[in-house]
Design a protein around this motif. Structure first.
Motif: not given
Length: 185
Positions: A70-71, A107, A111
Motif C-alpha cells: 500500500s505504501n 491507504y 492520505h
C-alpha cells in the motif's frame, strides 16, 4: 464465444492460468496487455460467485505485506496524480468528493484525510470484508462500502489495479463515467 478485449477490441488472448495454482480463467490480451477473466473459462461463472471469492478468499486480512505494498502504491499514485493532488484550496479539500474503487486498506483515502480533505467526502468501495473493516477501524474512514453509492456525483474517481478483477470492465467504466462530475478526474 468470440471474446474481445474491452480496451483495444483485439481477440487474441494468452492463457495465464499456467502461472497460478488455482485455475480461474485469467488471460492477457496479446495486443495491449490488459488482463482479465475469459468468460468461457473463468472459474467464477456468475457475478455473485466472483464477488464471494473477493469477499472471503482473495485476501484473508491485511498483513505487513499488504501495508508495505500500500505504501509503495501510494508513492506511485502521488507521483502520477501530482498535478491534480497539488491543489491546496479550500474547495478541493472541503467540497470535492473522492471515490476510490478497490480501496483495499484505505491507504489512498487516508492520505487525502491527512492532507485535510473532508472525511465526509471520502468514499471507498472494497469487496474484501476484512479490508473494509481495517479502513474504518484503523484509518477512521466512514464511507467504505462493498457497493458504490449510486446517488452521488464524484469529482475524482480512482481505479488502481482494479479493472483486471472485473468480469465486464467496459460496462463498469460506463457506470463510473455516469457518476463522475462534468469536470471530474
Amino acid at each position: 464465444m468470440l471474446f474481445t478485449c474491452p480496451i483495444c477490441d483485439a481477440d487474441d488472448f494468452k492463457d495465464l492460468d499456467y502461472l497460478r495454482q488455482d485455475k480461474t480463467g485469467f488471460v492477457i490480451c496479446r495486443s495491449c496487455g490488459f488482463q482479465t477473466y475469459h468468460p468461457d473459462h473463468r472459474k467464477y461463472k456468475t457475478e455473485e460467485s466472483m464477488l464471494d471469492f473477493y469477499r472471503h478468499e482473495y485476501r484473508r486480512h491485511p498483513n505487513a505485506e499488504n501495508l508495505v505494498t500500500s505504501n509503495r502504491k501510494l508513492g506511485y499514485l502521488l507521483t502520477f496524480l501530482s498535478d491534480v493532488l497539488q491543489k491546496d484550496t479550500p474547495e478541493f479539500k472541503k467540497e470535492w468528493k473522492f471515490l476510490d474503487i478497490g480501496s483495499a486498506t484505505g491507504y489512498f483515502l487516508a492520505h487525502l484525510k491527512a492532507f485535510g480533505c473532508d472525511i465526509e467526502n471520502l468514499y471507498g468501495s472494497e469487496y474484501t470484508t476484512t479490508f473494509r473493516n481495517f479502513s474504518k477501524n484503523f484509518y477512521g474512514l466512514k464511507h467504505i462500502y462493498e457497493d458504490i453509492p449510486k446517488d452521488k456525483q464524484f469529482n475524482f474517481i480512482l481505479l488502481n489495479h482494479v479493472l483486471e478483477h472485473m468480469s465486464e470492465p467496459d460496462k463498469k467504466l460506463e457506470f463510473y463515467k455516469s457518476i463522475l462530475s462534468d469536470n471530474g478526474f
